[in-house]
Write a protein that holds these residues in place. Sequence first.
Motif, PDB file in Angstrom:
ATOM      1  N   ALA B   2     -12.454  17.341   9.589  1.00  0.00           N
ATOM      2  CA  ALA B   2     -12.076  16.243   8.692  1.00  0.00           C
ATOM      3  C   ALA B   2     -10.563  16.190   8.534  1.00  0.00           C
ATOM      4  CB  ALA B   2     -12.737  16.448   7.343  1.00  0.00           C
ATOM      5  N   THR B   3     -10.025  14.995   8.575  1.00  0.00           N
ATOM      6  CA  THR B   3      -8.577  14.824   8.484  1.00  0.00           C
ATOM      7  C   THR B   3      -8.246  13.967   7.279  1.00  0.00           C
ATOM      8  OG1 THR B   3      -8.456  14.942  10.882  1.00  0.00           O
ATOM      9  CG2 THR B   3      -6.559  14.031   9.759  1.00  0.00           C
ATOM     10  N   ALA B   4      -7.346  14.464   6.431  1.00  0.00           N
ATOM     11  CA  ALA B   4      -7.001  13.741   5.199  1.00  0.00           C
ATOM     12  C   ALA B   4      -5.997  12.631   5.477  1.00  0.00           C
ATOM     13  CB  ALA B   4      -6.425  14.723   4.191  1.00  0.00           C
ATOM     14  N   PHE B   5      -6.140  11.526   4.770  1.00  0.00           N
ATOM     15  CA  PHE B   5      -5.228  10.395   4.878  1.00  0.00           C
ATOM     16  C   PHE B   5      -3.876  10.779   4.270  1.00  0.00           C
ATOM     17  CE2 PHE B   5      -3.360   6.544   2.961  1.00  0.00           C
ATOM     18  CZ  PHE B   5      -3.263   5.747   4.095  1.00  0.00           C
ATOM     19  N   LYS B   6      -2.803  10.291   4.858  1.00  0.00           N
ATOM     20  CA  LYS B   6      -1.447  10.560   4.332  1.00  0.00           C
ATOM     21  C   LYS B   6      -0.877   9.257   3.794  1.00  0.00           C
ATOM     22  CE  LYS B   6      -0.122  14.833   5.559  1.00  0.00           C
ATOM     23  NZ  LYS B   6       0.682  15.761   4.776  1.00  0.00           N
ATOM     24  N   ASP B   7      -0.463   9.288   2.534  1.00  0.00           N
ATOM     25  CA  ASP B   7       0.169   8.090   1.962  1.00  0.00           C
ATOM     26  C   ASP B   7       1.678   8.198   2.177  1.00  0.00           C
ATOM     27  OD1 ASP B   7       1.198   6.008   0.504  1.00  0.00           O
ATOM     28  OD2 ASP B   7      -0.255   6.203  -1.126  1.00  0.00           O
ATOM     29  N   TYR B   8       2.146   7.627   3.270  1.00  0.00           N
ATOM     30  CA  TYR B   8       3.558   7.756   3.633  1.00  0.00           C
ATOM     31  C   TYR B   8       4.477   7.008   2.662  1.00  0.00           C
ATOM     32  CZ  TYR B   8       1.959   9.809   8.039  1.00  0.00           C
ATOM     33  OH  TYR B   8       1.389  10.626   8.982  1.00  0.00           O
ATOM     34  N   TYR B   9       3.978   5.926   2.069  1.00  0.00           N
ATOM     35  CA  TYR B   9       4.793   5.186   1.091  1.00  0.00           C
ATOM     36  C   TYR B   9       5.055   6.073  -0.126  1.00  0.00           C
ATOM     37  CZ  TYR B   9       4.054   0.939   3.788  1.00  0.00           C
ATOM     38  OH  TYR B   9       4.051   0.001   4.791  1.00  0.00           O
ATOM     39  N   GLN B  10       3.993   6.773  -0.547  1.00  0.00           N
ATOM     40  CA  GLN B  10       4.140   7.666  -1.708  1.00  0.00           C
ATOM     41  C   GLN B  10       5.087   8.827  -1.367  1.00  0.00           C
ATOM     42  OE1 GLN B  10       0.723  10.046  -2.904  1.00  0.00           O
ATOM     43  NE2 GLN B  10       0.891   9.189  -4.973  1.00  0.00           N
ATOM     44  N   TYR B  68      -0.154   1.450  10.784  1.00  0.00           N
ATOM     45  CA  TYR B  68      -0.513   2.235   9.598  1.00  0.00           C
ATOM     46  C   TYR B  68      -1.016   1.323   8.482  1.00  0.00           C
ATOM     47  CZ  TYR B  68       0.227   5.299   5.544  1.00  0.00           C
ATOM     48  OH  TYR B  68       0.052   6.027   4.390  1.00  0.00           O
ATOM     49  N   ASP B  69      -0.326   0.199   8.276  1.00  0.00           N
ATOM     50  CA  ASP B  69      -0.725  -0.731   7.219  1.00  0.00           C
ATOM     51  C   ASP B  69      -2.110  -1.315   7.482  1.00  0.00           C
ATOM     52  OD1 ASP B  69       1.592  -0.317   5.835  1.00  0.00           O
ATOM     53  OD2 ASP B  69       2.612  -2.136   6.531  1.00  0.00           O
ATOM     54  N   GLN B  70      -2.433  -1.479   8.745  1.00  0.00           N
ATOM     55  CA  GLN B  70      -3.754  -2.033   9.077  1.00  0.00           C
ATOM     56  C   GLN B  70      -4.876  -1.023   8.852  1.00  0.00           C
ATOM     57  OE1 GLN B  70      -3.024  -3.296  13.072  1.00  0.00           O
ATOM     58  NE2 GLN B  70      -2.400  -5.360  12.469  1.00  0.00           N
ATOM     59  N   LEU B  71      -4.512   0.269   8.928  1.00  0.00           N
ATOM     60  CA  LEU B  71      -5.548   1.300   8.788  1.00  0.00           C
ATOM     61  C   LEU B  71      -6.110   1.371   7.374  1.00  0.00           C
ATOM     62  CD1 LEU B  71      -4.060   4.337  10.735  1.00  0.00           C
ATOM     63  CD2 LEU B  71      -5.956   2.902  11.423  1.00  0.00           C
ATOM     64  N   GLY B  72      -5.214   1.521   6.401  1.00  0.00           N
ATOM     65  CA  GLY B  72      -5.652   1.691   5.026  1.00  0.00           C
ATOM     66  C   GLY B  72      -6.274   3.053   4.829  1.00  0.00           C
ATOM     67  N   GLU B  73      -6.679   3.320   3.587  1.00  0.00           N
ATOM     68  CA  GLU B  73      -7.199   4.655   3.264  1.00  0.00           C
ATOM     69  C   GLU B  73      -8.548   4.946   3.908  1.00  0.00           C
ATOM     70  OE1 GLU B  73      -6.816   6.349  -0.572  1.00  0.00           O
ATOM     71  OE2 GLU B  73      -5.114   5.070  -1.063  1.00  0.00           O
ATOM     72  N   ASN B  74      -9.289   3.891   4.264  1.00  0.00           N
ATOM     73  CA  ASN B  74     -10.590   4.111   4.899  1.00  0.00           C
ATOM     74  C   ASN B  74     -10.444   4.179   6.419  1.00  0.00           C
ATOM     75  OD1 ASN B  74     -11.915   4.002   2.406  1.00  0.00           O
ATOM     76  ND2 ASN B  74     -11.855   1.761   2.466  1.00  0.00           N
ATOM     77  N   TRP B  75      -9.314   4.702   6.856  1.00  0.00           N
ATOM     78  CA  TRP B  75      -8.989   4.692   8.279  1.00  0.00           C
ATOM     79  C   TRP B  75     -10.034   5.365   9.146  1.00  0.00           C
ATOM     80  CZ3 TRP B  75      -7.832   9.092  11.223  1.00  0.00           C
ATOM     81  CH2 TRP B  75      -7.839  10.275  10.491  1.00  0.00           C
ATOM     82  N   ASN B  76     -10.683   6.417   8.623  1.00  0.00           N
ATOM     83  CA  ASN B  76     -11.667   7.141   9.423  1.00  0.00           C
ATOM     84  C   ASN B  76     -12.858   6.282   9.772  1.00  0.00           C
ATOM     85  OD1 ASN B  76     -11.103   9.671  10.367  1.00  0.00           O
ATOM     86  ND2 ASN B  76     -11.248  10.596   8.336  1.00  0.00           N
ATOM     87  N   ALA B  77     -13.201   5.370   8.825  1.00  0.00           N
ATOM     88  CA  ALA B  77     -14.383   4.534   9.027  1.00  0.00           C
ATOM     89  C   ALA B  77     -14.092   3.377   9.968  1.00  0.00           C
ATOM     90  CB  ALA B  77     -14.852   3.991   7.687  1.00  0.00           C
ATOM     91  N   GLN B  78     -12.801   3.120  10.198  1.00  0.00           N
ATOM     92  CA  GLN B  78     -12.466   1.945  10.995  1.00  0.00           C
ATOM     93  C   GLN B  78     -12.454   2.209  12.489  1.00  0.00           C
ATOM     94  OE1 GLN B  78      -8.962   0.018   9.573  1.00  0.00           O
ATOM     95  NE2 GLN B  78      -9.626   0.118   7.458  1.00  0.00           N
ATOM     96  N   GLY B  79     -12.769   3.437  12.838  1.00  0.00           N
ATOM     97  CA  GLY B  79     -12.919   3.725  14.260  1.00  0.00           C
ATOM     98  C   GLY B  79     -11.624   3.780  15.040  1.00  0.00           C
ATOM     99  N   ILE B  80     -10.872   4.867  14.837  1.00  0.00           N
ATOM    100  CA  ILE B  80      -9.707   5.120  15.689  1.00  0.00           C
ATOM    101  C   ILE B  80     -10.261   5.277  17.101  1.00  0.00           C
ATOM    102  CG2 ILE B  80      -7.922   6.867  16.195  1.00  0.00           C
ATOM    103  CD1 ILE B  80      -7.376   5.416  13.640  1.00  0.00           C
ATOM    104  N   PRO B  81      -9.646   4.651  18.100  1.00  0.00           N
ATOM    105  CA  PRO B  81     -10.188   4.784  19.453  1.00  0.00           C
ATOM    106  C   PRO B  81     -10.448   6.248  19.778  1.00  0.00           C
ATOM    107  CG  PRO B  81      -8.286   3.338  19.445  1.00  0.00           C
ATOM    108  CD  PRO B  81      -8.379   3.930  18.081  1.00  0.00           C
ATOM    109  N   SER B  82     -11.610   6.507  20.273  1.00  0.00           N
ATOM    110  CA  SER B  82     -11.966   7.897  20.493  1.00  0.00           C
ATOM    111  C   SER B  82     -11.257   8.458  21.717  1.00  0.00           C
ATOM    112  CB  SER B  82     -13.467   8.031  20.673  1.00  0.00           C
ATOM    113  OG  SER B  82     -13.857   7.305  21.814  1.00  0.00           O
TER     114      SER B  82
END
Lengths: 101, 323
Positions: B2-10, B68-82
Motif C-alpha cells: 500500500a502506498t500513501a498519497f502525498k499532498d505536495y501542496y500541503q 498530479y492534479d488529475q489524480l486526486g487523493e483517490n489516485w489508487n482507485a483511478q488505475g495508474i497504468p500497471s
Amino acid sequence: MNEDAAPSNSSAPVYTIETVERITRISRDQIVLYYNYGLVSTIQTPDKSDLLFDDDAIHRLRRIAFLLSEYEINHNGLKMVTALMDEVEKLREEVRFLRER
Amino acid sequence: MATAFKDYYQILGVARTASSDEIKSAFRQLARKYHPDVAKDKKEGETKFKEINEAYEVLGDPENRKKYDQLGENWNAQGIPSYGEQGFPHPEAGTEDGQEFHFEGTGFSDFFEQVFGRGHRFGGFSTGGRTRAGAFSGPRHGQDIEGAILVTLEEAMHGAIRALSLQSVDPATGKAKTESFKVRIPKGALEGQVIRVPGKGEAGTGGGEAGNLFLRVRLASHPDFRVLGADLYHDLPLAPWDAVLGTTTRLHGLDGDLDVKIPPGTANGQRLRLRGRGLPKPKSEERGDLFVVIEIKMPPQVSPDEKDLWEQLRRTSSFKPSE
C-alpha cells in the motif's frame, strides 16, 4: 557496496573489459563492436587492450542487450534509439535548468 | 504494497491555485530553512529537504503538476497504468515474475516512484537462458532494476555513502524480506549519471546470478544554485547603484564563502564566471565553473529623499538608452 572495479583516481568505479564482459554477459568482441559503432564510450581511448568503462557504459550495454532481446532491433536502429534516449535525457536536464530560473 | 498519497501542496504550504512563481518561492524559502547544512536538527532537515524537493519536482513541472492534479487523493482507485503498460517494466511495481520491490533511502517516496518515476527508467532486462517462446531453461540471471536516487549538490561535490534498504515480497511464498546495503555516491556525480549496485537486482533462479540495481542520479533542486552539467549558476539580485558603481558581495558557495567582485557598469543578465568553482567533473580532477547571473532589482518603493536623488540623476545624466 557498489564496487567490483579496477583502481582509479576518481571515486567513481572503473572497469576493465574483462570485468565488463562478466558483469554484462556480453562478449568482448561484441563490446568492442558496440564501442566502434559509437554505442558505448570508454573513459580512456588508447588501444583495444586498455579499454576502461564506467557504470554508465555498463548500464548502456545492458540496455543494448535488452533492446536486442526484447525488440530485435538491428544495429542502425540501436544507434538511433540510444541517441534519442541520450537526447531526451539532455533535453530534460536543460528544461529543468531553464524552469528553475 | 500500500502506498500513501502525498499532498505536495500541503508540503510546500501553497494553495492548489498557486502560480508557478509562488510555488518556486515557497520551495526556495523552505529549502533554505531545511537545507541539511543549515537546519538545526540535521536528521529532520534532511528528511524535510527531500520531501520539499520531491514536492517541487512535481508541482514545479507543469506536466507533472497537471498529472498530479488529475489524480486526486483517490489516485489508487483511478488505475495508474500497471507495470509494463508503457513499454518498459516498472521495477517498483514488480518484475515479470511478479516479485514486488520497494526501496527506502533513495530520497523519493513510494508515491512519487509509482506515479512519476517511470519516465526515468527502462529497467527489467531479461537475460540468460530465455527462449523465444518466453520460457526459461537452466540457470537464469536475475533481472536488472533501475530506480532514481536523489543526490544533494553537497553530496555531488564531496561524494557520500548512502544507506538504502530493499524490501521484496516473494509471490510464491508471500514472505517479505528487507535487505540493507550502502551505496557510494561518487564525487562529481551528475544529473542522469548511473550508479550500479551489483547483485541488488532481482534474484537469479536455478543458480543464476542476481541482477544489478542501476540508480539514476537526480540532483536535488537547491535554493541558491541551478546546475547544468558540472557548471553552477547563481542568480544574484543587485541594486541599480551597485550595478553602476560596482561592489563586492559574499556568496555562500557549496565549498565555503566566496567574495564576488561586481565590476562597475555591470548589466542586467550579465554572467560573471568563477572558473573552477562549480561541481567536480566526473572522471577528472577538474571542476566546472560557477556563473553568477546578475539580476538588477528595482526598489519596490522610494522615499521622498531617494526620489530627489533619482530626479537629480535624471537631470545630470547624459545616458539615453533608446538613442
